[in-house]
Motif scaffolding. Sequence first.
Motif: not given
Length: 183
Positions: A105-131
């Motif tokens: 899935t894309t960041r845009g699709e995530i943002d659409f589902l959540r209704g808010v921007q998810s840039d920081r959360a995605v970056a954290t998950l990438v940094e932790k090696g979970l995504v």
Amino acid sequence: MLFREKEMAALEALLFVAKDPLTIETLAELVDLAPHEAAELVQELEQKYKASEHGLALIRINDGFKLGTKPELAPYIEALYKQPAQGLSAAALEVLSIIAYKQPTTRGEIDFLRGVQSDRAVATLVEKGLVKEVGRKDGPGRPVLFGTTEQFLVHFGLSSLSELPSLDTEAFAESAGTAEEEE
């Protein structure tokens, strides 16, 4: 399999030091065994570690294996390191669940589902090696596609994504309808 102590010890050592899970084929190649022989030895190791007197467990992750500690012994390991576990924020958990169930899935699709921007959360998950980035979507701008990693499986104690709980969308729709009626 009789008289395979040396090969068993070699497999055990490899599974202990490997950063990532090792497949039967890789183990067979490294120890110079036929794949069916390596599979038999891995099965023997699995039985050995299932015994309650051992603190280690043979963990199956996708098509690979690695040695790890038994989950019930986590308090002792935490005491050794005396580091509080850094959990994920609610936003990061929400994003992680979207990626796990909808991947890729894309960041845009995530943002659409959540209704808010998810840039920081995605970056954290990438940094932790979970995504991780798993490709690019065809379309305008070719947005990055995200998916979960093997570290995600290890972190949540899953052998594969098929072990994720199923989503009960009907119950969710019913509870959302009930909440709207109460308002």
